[in-house]
Motif scaffolding. Structure first.
Motif, PDB file in Angstrom:
ATOM      1  N   GLU A  49      15.375  -2.593  45.584  1.00 30.38           N
ATOM      2  CA  GLU A  49      14.029  -2.821  45.058  1.00 30.38           C
ATOM      3  C   GLU A  49      13.933  -2.382  43.600  1.00 30.38           C
ATOM      4  O   GLU A  49      13.274  -3.038  42.782  1.00 30.38           O
ATOM      5  N   PHE A  50      14.596  -1.258  43.287  1.00 27.57           N
ATOM      6  CA  PHE A  50      14.584  -0.807  41.894  1.00 27.57           C
ATOM      7  C   PHE A  50      15.207  -1.842  40.972  1.00 27.57           C
ATOM      8  O   PHE A  50      14.656  -2.164  39.913  1.00 27.57           O
ATOM      9  N   VAL A  51      16.358  -2.378  41.350  1.00 23.60           N
ATOM     10  CA  VAL A  51      17.046  -3.349  40.496  1.00 23.60           C
ATOM     11  C   VAL A  51      16.173  -4.583  40.275  1.00 23.60           C
ATOM     12  O   VAL A  51      15.995  -5.042  39.142  1.00 23.60           O
ATOM     13  N   ALA A  52      15.607  -5.121  41.364  1.00 25.09           N
ATOM     14  CA  ALA A  52      14.765  -6.310  41.234  1.00 25.09           C
ATOM     15  C   ALA A  52      13.555  -6.039  40.348  1.00 25.09           C
ATOM     16  O   ALA A  52      13.227  -6.829  39.450  1.00 25.09           O
ATOM     17  N   GLN A  65      13.184 -16.203  42.153  1.00 24.59           N
ATOM     18  CA  GLN A  65      14.109 -17.329  42.303  1.00 24.59           C
ATOM     19  C   GLN A  65      15.206 -17.323  41.240  1.00 24.59           C
ATOM     20  O   GLN A  65      16.247 -17.976  41.403  1.00 24.59           O
ATOM     21  N   GLU A  66      15.007 -16.600  40.142  1.00 26.24           N
ATOM     22  CA  GLU A  66      16.012 -16.531  39.089  1.00 26.24           C
ATOM     23  C   GLU A  66      17.130 -15.544  39.439  1.00 26.24           C
ATOM     24  O   GLU A  66      18.130 -15.469  38.732  1.00 26.24           O
ATOM     25  N   ILE A  67      16.943 -14.769  40.512  1.00 25.50           N
ATOM     26  CA  ILE A  67      17.998 -13.884  41.003  1.00 25.50           C
ATOM     27  C   ILE A  67      18.778 -14.638  42.065  1.00 25.50           C
ATOM     28  O   ILE A  67      18.304 -14.850  43.184  1.00 25.50           O
ATOM     29  N   GLU A  68      19.988 -15.074  41.722  1.00 27.55           N
ATOM     30  CA  GLU A  68      20.797 -15.848  42.665  1.00 27.55           C
ATOM     31  C   GLU A  68      21.443 -14.951  43.719  1.00 27.55           C
ATOM     32  O   GLU A  68      21.606 -15.350  44.874  1.00 27.55           O
ATOM     33  N   SER A  69      21.822 -13.740  43.341  1.00 29.81           N
ATOM     34  CA  SER A  69      22.343 -12.777  44.307  1.00 29.81           C
ATOM     35  C   SER A  69      22.127 -11.374  43.768  1.00 29.81           C
ATOM     36  O   SER A  69      22.091 -11.157  42.550  1.00 29.81           O
ATOM     37  N   LEU A  70      21.970 -10.420  44.698  1.00 29.04           N
ATOM     38  CA  LEU A  70      21.754  -9.018  44.332  1.00 29.04           C
ATOM     39  C   LEU A  70      22.435  -8.171  45.397  1.00 29.04           C
ATOM     40  O   LEU A  70      21.992  -8.141  46.540  1.00 29.04           O
ATOM     41  N   GLU A  71      23.523  -7.532  45.030  1.00 26.30           N
ATOM     42  CA  GLU A  71      24.273  -6.703  45.964  1.00 26.30           C
ATOM     43  C   GLU A  71      24.370  -5.284  45.414  1.00 26.30           C
ATOM     44  O   GLU A  71      24.681  -5.087  44.237  1.00 26.30           O
ATOM     45  N   ARG A  78      25.357  -5.299  41.575  1.00 23.89           N
ATOM     46  CA  ARG A  78      25.867  -6.508  40.928  1.00 23.89           C
ATOM     47  C   ARG A  78      24.862  -7.636  41.147  1.00 23.89           C
ATOM     48  O   ARG A  78      24.517  -7.945  42.297  1.00 23.89           O
ATOM     49  N   VAL A  79      24.426  -8.218  40.047  1.00 28.27           N
ATOM     50  CA  VAL A  79      23.389  -9.239  40.092  1.00 28.27           C
ATOM     51  C   VAL A  79      23.889 -10.508  39.413  1.00 28.27           C
ATOM     52  O   VAL A  79      24.546 -10.444  38.367  1.00 28.27           O
ATOM     53  N   ILE A  80      23.562 -11.636  40.008  1.00 22.44           N
ATOM     54  CA  ILE A  80      23.786 -12.929  39.360  1.00 22.44           C
ATOM     55  C   ILE A  80      22.419 -13.536  39.091  1.00 22.44           C
ATOM     56  O   ILE A  80      21.606 -13.689  40.006  1.00 22.44           O
ATOM     57  N   VAL A  81      22.150 -13.841  37.826  1.00 20.55           N
ATOM     58  CA  VAL A  81      20.867 -14.447  37.449  1.00 20.55           C
ATOM     59  C   VAL A  81      21.122 -15.798  36.796  1.00 20.55           C
ATOM     60  O   VAL A  81      22.218 -16.075  36.297  1.00 20.55           O
ATOM     61  N   THR A  82      20.094 -16.632  36.783  1.00 15.06           N
ATOM     62  CA  THR A  82      20.249 -17.989  36.257  1.00 15.06           C
ATOM     63  C   THR A  82      20.303 -18.018  34.743  1.00 15.06           C
ATOM     64  O   THR A  82      20.848 -18.952  34.157  1.00 15.06           O
TER      65      THR A  82
END
Length: 252
Positions: A49-52, A65-71, A78-82
């Motif tokens: 939640e903090f990262v998002a 929706q711009e966050i493709e993955s958040l682990e 590790r985050v993948i964003v558009t």
């Protein structure tokens, strides 16, 4: 979240050994599309939640929706964003914070809060009472509480060693719900001072009001005046101080 440490308690001439409860603090390194973005010192719970919330309040993403993955694995997120180019931030003036990270102030990009929300002083006081019931704070004295409320009551209340971290977590909870949300219908309450980073995060999210039992800063007021954020400070009992945009508060 709470650790026990051996300590000496001193009360006048009386000295004794005791087990003291202390809040835990951990690093969290955030990588965006494989590149290190920041390392934050936070309380260990609600890392996702903090990262998002942090990416949202720092304008790396404008919607979930711009966050493709958040682990999150241990102390690494590790985050993948558009649009990773937003994470490549040049050096800019650092505004005040109370932890290992700080927001950056870009005068040309200050947002304008588009909300007509007003609250009654009674609602502000009830919100402050709600965030002051933290068992962790009572046990350790080492955390800040931040809550998001609407006119009907609390939506979420979270804790962290840093008030700005707690605000990011509260924001993150809302955007990760997968439901429609409107920060323009919410107001924030916090136990710590309203510094410039808090004012900027509220403004970026579109949260129109923040109330605190603590002080504020001149830069926070300047940001609030330009973005439309209403700030109440020193909210204690029947006393409070309105620092900006008083039209947002129904006095009386």
């Amino acid at each position: 979240m709470i650790e026990d440490f051996e300590c000496l308690r001193v009360d006048g001439d009386v000295v004794h050994r005791a087990a003291c409860q202390v809040i835990e603090e951990v690093p969290l390194s955030i990588f965006i599309n494989g590149r290190h973005f920041t390392t934050a010192m936070i309380s260990p719970q609600m890392r996702r939640e903090f990262v998002a919330g942090h990416l949202y309040s720092e304008r790396i993403v404008s919607q979930v929706q711009e966050i493709e993955s958040l682990e999150v694995e241990g102390d690494v997120a590790r985050v993948i964003v558009t649009n990773p180019i937003r994470a490549v931030v040049p050096r800019r003036p650092i505004v005040s914070g109370c932890g290992g990270i700080a927001s950056f102030l870009d005068e040309a990009r200050l947002p304008r809060i588009r909300s007509g929300l007003t609250i009654r002083m009674e609602q502000a006081r009830e919100a402050m009472e709600a965030i002051s019931l933290s068992k962790t704070h009572i046990a350790t004295g080492g955390v800040h509480s931040v809550g998001l409320f609407d006119r009907s009551g609390p939506l979420t209340i979270v804790e962290d060693i840093g008030r700005h971290n707690a605000l990011d977590k509260a924001i993150g909870i809302q955007i990760l719900k997968g439901e429609e949300f409107d920060f323009g219908r919410m107001f924030a309450a916090c136990t710590g001072r309203v510094s410039s980073d808090m004012a900027l995060k509220c403004s970026v999210a579109g949260i129109p009001i923040v109330v605190s039992r603590g002080a504020t800063t001149g830069l926070a007021i300047s940001i609030a005046q330009r973005t439309g954020l209403g700030i109440i400070g020193f909210l204690r009992g029947k006393r409070l101080t309105v620092y900006s945009n008083p039209e947002r508060f129904e006095i009386g």
